[in-house]
Design a protein around this motif. Structure first.
Motif, PDB file in Angstrom:
ATOM      1  N   LEU A 111      37.109  70.181  24.759  1.00 54.40           N
ATOM      2  CA  LEU A 111      36.221  69.278  24.023  1.00 54.40           C
ATOM      3  C   LEU A 111      36.708  67.842  23.957  1.00 54.40           C
ATOM      4  O   LEU A 111      35.994  66.957  23.527  1.00 54.40           O
ATOM      5  CB  LEU A 111      35.961  69.816  22.616  1.00 54.40           C
ATOM      6  N   SER A 112      37.939  67.621  24.401  1.00 59.83           N
ATOM      7  CA  SER A 112      38.436  66.258  24.350  1.00 59.83           C
ATOM      8  C   SER A 112      37.934  65.466  25.556  1.00 59.83           C
ATOM      9  O   SER A 112      38.042  64.252  25.575  1.00 59.83           O
ATOM     10  CB  SER A 112      39.959  66.261  24.330  1.00 59.83           C
ATOM     11  N   ARG A 113      37.399  66.155  26.546  1.00 61.05           N
ATOM     12  CA  ARG A 113      36.982  65.384  27.719  1.00 61.05           C
ATOM     13  C   ARG A 113      35.567  64.833  27.540  1.00 61.05           C
ATOM     14  O   ARG A 113      34.848  65.206  26.632  1.00 61.05           O
ATOM     15  CB  ARG A 113      37.126  66.185  29.007  1.00 61.05           C
ATOM     16  N   VAL A 114      35.228  63.931  28.430  1.00 59.73           N
ATOM     17  CA  VAL A 114      33.897  63.336  28.404  1.00 59.73           C
ATOM     18  C   VAL A 114      32.866  64.434  28.650  1.00 59.73           C
ATOM     19  O   VAL A 114      33.060  65.296  29.490  1.00 59.73           O
ATOM     20  CB  VAL A 114      33.791  62.277  29.526  1.00 59.73           C
ATOM     21  N   ARG A 157      30.334  52.014  17.913  1.00 58.32           N
ATOM     22  CA  ARG A 157      30.715  52.119  16.496  1.00 58.32           C
ATOM     23  C   ARG A 157      32.233  51.913  16.429  1.00 58.32           C
ATOM     24  O   ARG A 157      32.957  52.693  15.843  1.00 58.32           O
ATOM     25  CB  ARG A 157      30.332  53.526  16.001  1.00 58.32           C
ATOM     26  N   ALA A 158      32.673  50.854  17.085  1.00 57.91           N
ATOM     27  CA  ALA A 158      34.117  50.679  17.275  1.00 57.91           C
ATOM     28  C   ALA A 158      34.777  50.053  16.054  1.00 57.91           C
ATOM     29  O   ALA A 158      35.816  50.514  15.593  1.00 57.91           O
ATOM     30  CB  ALA A 158      34.378  49.836  18.514  1.00 57.91           C
ATOM     31  N   THR A 159      34.166  48.975  15.531  1.00 54.07           N
ATOM     32  CA  THR A 159      34.790  48.256  14.420  1.00 54.07           C
ATOM     33  C   THR A 159      34.148  48.614  13.088  1.00 54.07           C
ATOM     34  O   THR A 159      34.672  48.269  12.033  1.00 54.07           O
ATOM     35  CB  THR A 159      34.621  46.732  14.613  1.00 54.07           C
ATOM     36  N   LYS A 160      32.969  49.244  13.139  1.00 52.10           N
ATOM     37  CA  LYS A 160      32.163  49.541  11.955  1.00 52.10           C
ATOM     38  C   LYS A 160      31.642  48.277  11.262  1.00 52.10           C
ATOM     39  O   LYS A 160      31.114  48.336  10.157  1.00 52.10           O
ATOM     40  CB  LYS A 160      32.909  50.436  10.956  1.00 52.10           C
ATOM     41  N   SER A 194      33.007  56.993  19.420  1.00 51.47           N
ATOM     42  CA  SER A 194      32.374  55.747  18.998  1.00 51.47           C
ATOM     43  C   SER A 194      31.712  54.963  20.127  1.00 51.47           C
ATOM     44  O   SER A 194      31.227  53.866  19.901  1.00 51.47           O
ATOM     45  CB  SER A 194      33.384  54.869  18.264  1.00 51.47           C
ATOM     46  N   ILE A 195      31.677  55.523  21.322  1.00 54.17           N
ATOM     47  CA  ILE A 195      31.013  54.835  22.440  1.00 54.17           C
ATOM     48  C   ILE A 195      30.127  55.816  23.211  1.00 54.17           C
ATOM     49  O   ILE A 195      30.598  56.834  23.712  1.00 54.17           O
ATOM     50  CB  ILE A 195      32.038  54.198  23.410  1.00 54.17           C
ATOM     51  N   ARG A 196      28.848  55.473  23.328  1.00 54.63           N
ATOM     52  CA  ARG A 196      27.910  56.358  24.040  1.00 54.63           C
ATOM     53  C   ARG A 196      26.959  55.522  24.892  1.00 54.63           C
ATOM     54  O   ARG A 196      26.601  54.410  24.519  1.00 54.63           O
ATOM     55  CB  ARG A 196      27.024  57.146  23.069  1.00 54.63           C
ATOM     56  N   VAL A 197      26.543  56.137  25.993  1.00 52.82           N
ATOM     57  CA  VAL A 197      25.428  55.568  26.736  1.00 52.82           C
ATOM     58  C   VAL A 197      24.273  56.550  26.574  1.00 52.82           C
ATOM     59  O   VAL A 197      24.456  57.758  26.746  1.00 52.82           O
ATOM     60  CB  VAL A 197      25.770  55.377  28.233  1.00 52.82           C
ATOM     61  N   GLN A 220      22.499  61.642  26.787  1.00 50.15           N
ATOM     62  CA  GLN A 220      23.621  60.788  26.396  1.00 50.15           C
ATOM     63  C   GLN A 220      24.887  61.148  27.157  1.00 50.15           C
ATOM     64  O   GLN A 220      25.139  62.309  27.492  1.00 50.15           O
ATOM     65  CB  GLN A 220      23.893  60.817  24.888  1.00 50.15           C
ATOM     66  N   ASN A 221      25.657  60.100  27.406  1.00 49.42           N
ATOM     67  CA  ASN A 221      26.991  60.258  27.945  1.00 49.42           C
ATOM     68  C   ASN A 221      27.925  60.012  26.763  1.00 49.42           C
ATOM     69  O   ASN A 221      28.000  58.900  26.249  1.00 49.42           O
ATOM     70  CB  ASN A 221      27.203  59.228  29.060  1.00 49.42           C
ATOM     71  N   HIS A 222      28.579  61.080  26.331  1.00 48.00           N
ATOM     72  CA  HIS A 222      29.461  61.022  25.178  1.00 48.00           C
ATOM     73  C   HIS A 222      30.828  60.581  25.689  1.00 48.00           C
ATOM     74  O   HIS A 222      31.649  61.406  26.107  1.00 48.00           O
ATOM     75  CB  HIS A 222      29.527  62.418  24.545  1.00 48.00           C
ATOM     76  N   ILE A 223      31.044  59.267  25.702  1.00 50.80           N
ATOM     77  CA  ILE A 223      32.274  58.729  26.286  1.00 50.80           C
ATOM     78  C   ILE A 223      33.428  58.910  25.304  1.00 50.80           C
ATOM     79  O   ILE A 223      34.485  59.428  25.654  1.00 50.80           O
ATOM     80  CB  ILE A 223      32.082  57.253  26.696  1.00 50.80           C
ATOM     81  N   THR A 224      33.230  58.458  24.066  1.00 47.08           N
ATOM     82  CA  THR A 224      34.169  58.768  22.983  1.00 47.08           C
ATOM     83  C   THR A 224      33.308  58.950  21.733  1.00 47.08           C
ATOM     84  O   THR A 224      32.096  58.745  21.780  1.00 47.08           O
ATOM     85  CB  THR A 224      35.166  57.612  22.687  1.00 47.08           C
TER      86      THR A 224
END
Ligand code: FES
Ligand SMILES: [Fe+2]
Length: 326
Positions: free
Chosen positions: A206-209, A250-253, A226-229, A220-224
């Motif tokens: 589950l830690s991978r993309v 959602r990097a800095t909030k 807090s980052i998605r395409v 969606q591409n679940h990159i992390t």
């Protein structure tokens, strides 16, 4: 089913005309901001309503001023006077639409309305996003399948997201969570002569993309965390698809800063998408003669669901399914 058809922000005070699933639709908002959608065609002498304006929450035909409400009924024929009771037959088809996740969704099919449109539970209000849209001259299944394709990365995207020559495709693993949504995972490697692993030989880490698809047209591409395409593949007609691409951050909030990061990241996402577009637009439109291989598993799974939706599939591959329009 609910089909994502446009971005909410595209419709403000002015009416907007679009073609979606071959239907000409005009959207507008009434005085409370509620979205309406009717056929983009005046009953009178067939002018386009989207060339008109919104008057007191109704859409007014630009030609002779007939006014329509959100149910498609003509409420006013100016030439007959404001005291004239307009007969019921003066009406145009109205469409059922709703809004969710900043998108406009159209109800498609003969069945009664069921539930709400579905979006990713893990993308909430805390994300900011940047968005752009682009027309592709391919039928909707081709556009969807391109984003389910894990084999093309080291070729089409060798200078961007597919760097590293990982041409060997283990699996991939596809995991349906119910009849409309699946996850899939990429296990590509450099080819050192090793044997390709079957999906059942792989463990989901589950830690991978990972990637996720909600039928009919949300990805969606679940990159992390807090980052998605995210992409919506919106069928315009049987040979064209409007792609809405969003970069969620959602990097800095801090909303404005996240939005800035999303906007800054957009040119790269666009570049990647254009690498796809160049090749996908050369594909034959009919998907049914493809010869798929193991690495195409997410595509195979998508097709099972797609062809179950009979009327929808026939829209693209009905009578004209063997023509090769370019
Ligand atoms: S064509 Fe629309 S009012 Fe006449
Ligand atoms: Fe791609």
């Amino acid at each position: 089913m609910w089909l994502a058809v446009a971005s909410s922000k595209e419709v403000s005070a002015r009416p907007v005309g679009v073609v979606r699933l071959g239907k000409e639709i005009v959207f507008w908002r009434d005085t409370t901001g509620k979205l309406n959608a009717v056929k983009d065609l005046c009953v009178h002498r067939k002018a386009r309503l989207s060339a008109g304006e919104v008057v007191n929450g109704r859409i007014q035909c630009p030609f002779h001023g007939f006014e329509y409400d959100g149910t498609g009924r003509v409420k006013l024929i100016p030439a007959l006077g404001r005291n004239h009771q307009v007969e019921e037959r003066f009406a145009i088809e109205a469409y059922t639409v709703t809004e969710k996740a900043g998108m406009i969704w159209l109800w498609v099919g003969e069945n009664n309305l069921q539930g709400e449109p579905r979006f990713f539970d893990d993308i909430d209000e805390n994300f900011a996003y940047a968005e752009f849209k682009e027309l592709w001259r391919v039928p909707y299944p081709r556009a969807v399948e391109n984003q389910l394709d894990v084999m093309h990365l080291p070729f089409i995207h060798k200078t961007t997201i597919g760097r590293g020559n990982r041409t060997l495709v283990n699996g991939p693993v596809v995991k349906w969570i119910d009849e409309n949504e699946f996850f899939f995972y990429v296990f590509n490697e450099i080819d050192n002569g090793q044997k390709v692993k079957k999906p059942e030989e792989l463990n989901i880490d589950l830690s991978r993309v990972y990637l996720e698809f909600i039928f009919p047209n949300t990805w969606q591409n679940h990159i992390t965390n807090s980052i998605r395409v995210v992409a919506f593949f919106v069928p315009v007609d049987e040979s064209k698809t409007m792609i809405y691409l969003r970069f969620y951050v959602r990097a800095t909030k801090i909303k404005w800063l996240d939005k800035l990061i999303a906007t800054t990241g957009m040119p790269f996402n666009k570049k990647v998408l254009h690498q796809d577009k160049r090749v996908v637009e050369t594909q034959e439109h009919d998907i049914r003669r493809d010869m798929l291989v193991q690495g195409d598993l997410p595509i195979t799974e998508f097709r099972k669901r797609f062809f179950k939706e009979k009327n929808f599939a026939e829209f693209f591959y009905g009578r004209s399914s063997v023509t090769k329009e370019r």
